[in-house]
Design a protein around this motif. Structure first.
Motif, PDB file in Angstrom:
ATOM      1  N   GLU A  71       0.837  -1.202   0.000  1.00  0.00           N
ATOM      2  CA  GLU A  71       0.000   0.000   0.000  1.00  0.00           C
ATOM      3  C   GLU A  71       0.870   1.249   0.000  1.00  0.00           C
ATOM      4  N   TYR A  72       0.425   2.270  -0.761  1.00  0.00           N
ATOM      5  CA  TYR A  72       1.164   3.525  -0.871  1.00  0.00           C
ATOM      6  C   TYR A  72       0.566   4.587   0.051  1.00  0.00           C
ATOM      7  N   PHE A  73       1.457   5.461   0.571  1.00  0.00           N
ATOM      8  CA  PHE A  73       1.018   6.566   1.413  1.00  0.00           C
ATOM      9  C   PHE A  73       1.759   7.830   0.992  1.00  0.00           C
ATOM     10  N   GLN A  74       1.028   8.932   0.993  1.00  0.00           N
ATOM     11  CA  GLN A  74       1.625  10.243   0.746  1.00  0.00           C
ATOM     12  C   GLN A  74       0.991  11.253   1.687  1.00  0.00           C
ATOM     13  N   GLU A  75       1.816  12.158   2.169  1.00  0.00           N
ATOM     14  CA  GLU A  75       1.394  13.308   2.976  1.00  0.00           C
ATOM     15  C   GLU A  75       0.817  12.915   4.335  1.00  0.00           C
ATOM     16  N   ARG A  76      -0.284  12.167   4.359  1.00  0.00           N
ATOM     17  CA  ARG A  76      -0.923  11.876   5.645  1.00  0.00           C
ATOM     18  C   ARG A  76      -1.377  10.426   5.716  1.00  0.00           C
ATOM     19  N   MET A  77      -1.464   9.937   6.977  1.00  0.00           N
ATOM     20  CA  MET A  77      -2.025   8.622   7.232  1.00  0.00           C
ATOM     21  C   MET A  77      -2.568   8.608   8.661  1.00  0.00           C
ATOM     22  N   VAL A  78      -3.417   7.646   8.966  1.00  0.00           N
ATOM     23  CA  VAL A  78      -3.966   7.484  10.304  1.00  0.00           C
ATOM     24  C   VAL A  78      -3.510   6.135  10.844  1.00  0.00           C
ATOM     25  N   LEU A  79      -2.963   6.157  12.049  1.00  0.00           N
ATOM     26  CA  LEU A  79      -2.482   4.944  12.695  1.00  0.00           C
ATOM     27  C   LEU A  79      -3.363   4.666  13.906  1.00  0.00           C
ATOM     28  N   PRO A  80      -3.947   3.460  14.006  1.00  0.00           N
ATOM     29  CA  PRO A  80      -4.840   3.176  15.136  1.00  0.00           C
ATOM     30  C   PRO A  80      -4.090   3.113  16.460  1.00  0.00           C
ATOM     31  N   ALA A  81      -4.824   3.127  17.537  1.00  0.00           N
ATOM     32  CA  ALA A  81      -4.217   2.984  18.868  1.00  0.00           C
ATOM     33  C   ALA A  81      -3.391   1.707  18.913  1.00  0.00           C
ATOM     34  N   LEU A  82      -2.179   1.825  19.461  1.00  0.00           N
ATOM     35  CA  LEU A  82      -1.213   0.730  19.562  1.00  0.00           C
ATOM     36  C   LEU A  82      -0.864   0.134  18.196  1.00  0.00           C
ATOM     37  N   GLY A  83      -1.034   0.933  17.155  1.00  0.00           N
ATOM     38  CA  GLY A  83      -0.639   0.497  15.830  1.00  0.00           C
ATOM     39  C   GLY A  83       0.835   0.764  15.579  1.00  0.00           C
TER      40      GLY A  83
END
Length: 671
Positions: free
Chosen positions: A649-661
């Motif tokens: 999976e590709y990511f640019q600029e922003r991402m969201v990481l879950p709790a304890l991720g």
């Protein structure tokens, strides 16, 4: 990359071994550590060696294609030895002989124990040296842990006096450098010098510091004894390491590491009795200490927590995600191998409530599945990740002798060295700025900024090195109680901060120990902290600026308007002095301003989200770990396109990481 478990075959029937090995293979385990507590099985009586149990299990691991690290078993001398040679037992600080019944019931200064150690280590080296599964050795186990670093018996007193005679040559030198004219302590024979057993008041601080140095040297000699005994027999292809702990022990890990191929560490972010894990910055600081102990090498985590831990008290149960998070945090900060403690919880003995990947029933459940997920996530990228460089713009000074001096005289009931060092480390962690732990012998020219916290015990030559660095354009940060003592633990006769006053550009005419439930208030008056107020605990230096400018002042009664934090320009560089234990929120602002001024790049993330960058030859790595147990974190990524290797999976600029991720992202570099 090695991912393994700590295994204790002696605690399980032989009929269980093959099942364990098969489950390990299913999990993806490729290395095990064993035997570090097996002396009573290897030498059932004096001089009678029987290695058959470990031969058997090592053969099985070899057939399964798995590697083995053997521990020398010297942390637990067997009962027959203590019965025959009671002089090997240590003596605690109250003069009581430490009983057999647990572990580390020996003093490294016992000549008898040194001989017995050499015999068992050489016997192991001779016997196992050609075993095809064996890749390396761990000597002993956690030297000095749990207050076993200092012993006060007759053997220790004899060795201490010999150490002093080698160091000082004459009693005249001892008396002069310790200041023994105080309280009529002038020594006229070496036998008069005590080990620091209880007195009505307190011992001479110089004697206490030298005793700590002696204890550290004694452990270094003992470690060298084991290394030499192994090297006599084993091939060069087998490594030698030791699993350190970093908790103010009378050990010089850096010096000891000179004789090891690399160092190892036992990583327990939570332990028995703790209601929750220690702050992630505290774990990060210890991992950075590991990376700085033996420069130019990585380290192994020889024990990585995998389940709830405890002896008589059981600590916090790690939540889903913690195992991967702590694994990624360790690798991010220099670990090249992870060995989980332990494979399966023991049904008997002191550590029967130290839980492992498997619990007492041996049934694979959540922790097993999580471990498998971690191992699979590292299969394609782990070897590349661990060879990428951690490039730090900040050097953070840590000298164990300085920590020992603070332990001897903490001066405030609120002072704890590890906590106060963490106070001045944590803002760098919060801004995701890589830090190298350094000593006075480091090449500091490579850093943009040097933090020298709690520099109570000064070292010859370090001041000149810092002054040259600052005049050449570097930035140095000092904190309260800087420049108080010389290397003999004697207070300077110069106005504080002693010989560093010109560099700081201010003097300290008065200071105050802040006691329990009390605090001072400071307010920023210049720069980024202007108008910001904060509490200050533990200590207050009341600064009188000369060439320095005032960044913050005290707002309390009779000390109102006195300088609390200053900044001085020296040549092309700058020197900051933080004169109190100010709250970390205030330090976040101050550090960001200092970093920007010094050209140190930050990576801003939400609170409790850690981001570490490592740079390879053809790709860069960003590891992101959300230590929050409840909240997801939105992360702003560094420029460019980043790929999650396991999924593509590709990511640019922003991402969201879950709790304890936890996530590792890779960016290919353009050549």
């Amino acid at each position: 990359m090695y991912i393994g478990v700590d295994y204790y075959p002696e605690q399980w029937p032989r009929t269980q071994w093959d099942k364990d090995i098969q489950l390990m293979k299913t999990l993806g385990i490729n290395v095990v550590r064993m035997a570090e507590f097996g002396w009573s099985l290897m030498e059932t009586e004096e001089g009678c060696y029987d290695f058959s149990l470990f031969d058997d299990v090592m053969d099985r691991f070899d057939r399964a294609g798995m590697a083995v690290v053997l521990g020398t078993p010297t942390a637990t001398p067997p009962p027959w030895m203590v019965e025959a040679y009671p002089e090997i037992q240590p003596v605690d600080k109250n003069g009581r002989t430490v009983s057999i019944g647990a572990r580390r019931h020996y003093t490294v200064n016992s000549r008898t124990y040194q001989g017995k150690t050499r015999q068992i280590v050489e016997a192991m080296g001779r016997h196992f040296r050609h075993h095809p599964a064996l890749i390396g050795w761990q000597v002993d186990n956690e030297y000095g842990h749990e207050a076993s670093d200092r012993s006060y018996g007759e053997e220790d007193a004899r060795a201490f006096r010999q150490w002093l005679e080698r160091k000082y040559g004459t009693l005249e030198n001892v008396n002069k450098r310790w200041g023994t004219v105080f309280w009529s302590q002038v020594y006229t024979s070496w036998e008069q010098i005590p080990v620091p057993l209880p007195v009505y008041q307190e011992h001479n601080p110089s004697l206490l510091l030298d005793f700590d140095r002696f204890c550290a040297d004694a452990y270094d000699i003992y470690n060298q004894l084991q290394v030499d005994a192994l090297r006599t027999w084993i091939p060069d292809s087998q490594f030698i390491t030791h699993n350190f702990v970093y908790s103010g022990l009378a050990l010089d890990q850096k010096k000891m590491a000179e004789n090891l191929d690399f160092i190892s560490f036992d990583n327990y972010p939570v332990w028995g009795g703790l209601a929750e894990p220690i702050p992630p910055a505290a774990t990060a600081r210890q991992l950075d200490l590991c990376r700085g102990t033996k420069q130019e090498t990585g380290y192994w985590v020889m024990e990585e927590l995998s389940g709830a831990q405890g002896w008589s008290q059981i600590g916090y149960l790690p939540r889903p995600g913690h195992l991967k998070l702590w694994t990624y945090q360790a690798i991010s900060r220099g670990a090249e191998a992870i060995v989980y403690f332990r494979w399966r919880a023991a049904r008997f003995g002191t550590e029967q409530f130290c839980h492992g990947i498997l619990d007492h029933d041996g049934v694979p459940r959540r922790k097993f599945d999580e471990t498998k997920e971690v191992i699979q996530s590292l299969e394609t990228v782990g070897d590349r990740w661990i060879t990428a460089e951690v490039t730090a713009d900040i050097g953070f000074y840590h000298d164990p002798e300085n920590e020992w001096a603070w332990k001897i005289q903490p001066q405030s009931d609120q002072f704890d060295y590890a906590q106060e060092a963490l106070r001045f480390y944590e803002p760098a962690f919060a801004w995701n700025v890589p830090v190298d732990m350094i000593r006075e012998d480091a090449d500091i020219s490579r850093y943009r900024l040097i933090i020298v916290p709690l520099y109570f015990l000064t070292k010859p030559g370090f001041q000149e090195k810092l002054e040259y660095y600052v005049r050449s354009g570097g930035t140095v940060v000092f904190t309260y109680r800087t420049g108080v003592k010389d290397a003999d633990n004697i207070v300077t006769e110069k106005t504080l901060p002693g010989s560093l006053a010109a560099l700081v550009g201010a003097e300290i005419h008065e200071y105050e120990s802040i006691r329990e439930n009390n605090y001072a208030v400071i307010e920023g008056v210049k720069g980024a902290v202007a108008g910001e107020k904060a509490e200050a605990h533990v200590w207050c230096d009341y600064l009188v600026p000369d060439t320095a400018e005032t960044l913050a002042v005290y707002r309390d009664g009779w000390v109102d308007e006195r300088a609390a934090i200053t900044k001085n320009s020296v040549g092309e560089g700058k020197v900051y002095y933080i004169g109190c234990g100010v709250n970390t929120d205030f330090l976040y602002t101050l550090y960001r301003d200092m970093f920007e001024d010094a050209g140190v790049s930050i990576m801003e993330t939400p609170k409790n989200v850690e981001m570490v960058r490592r740079e390879g030859k053809s790709e860069n790595f960003i590891s992101i770990m959300n230590h929050d147990t409840e909240k997801a974190g939105e992360i702003t990524l560094p420029p460019g396109t980043w790929t999650e290797p396991a999924t593509g999976e590709y990511f640019q600029e922003r991402m969201v990481l879950p709790a304890l991720g936890s996530m590792l992202l890779v960016q290919h570099c353009e050549n």
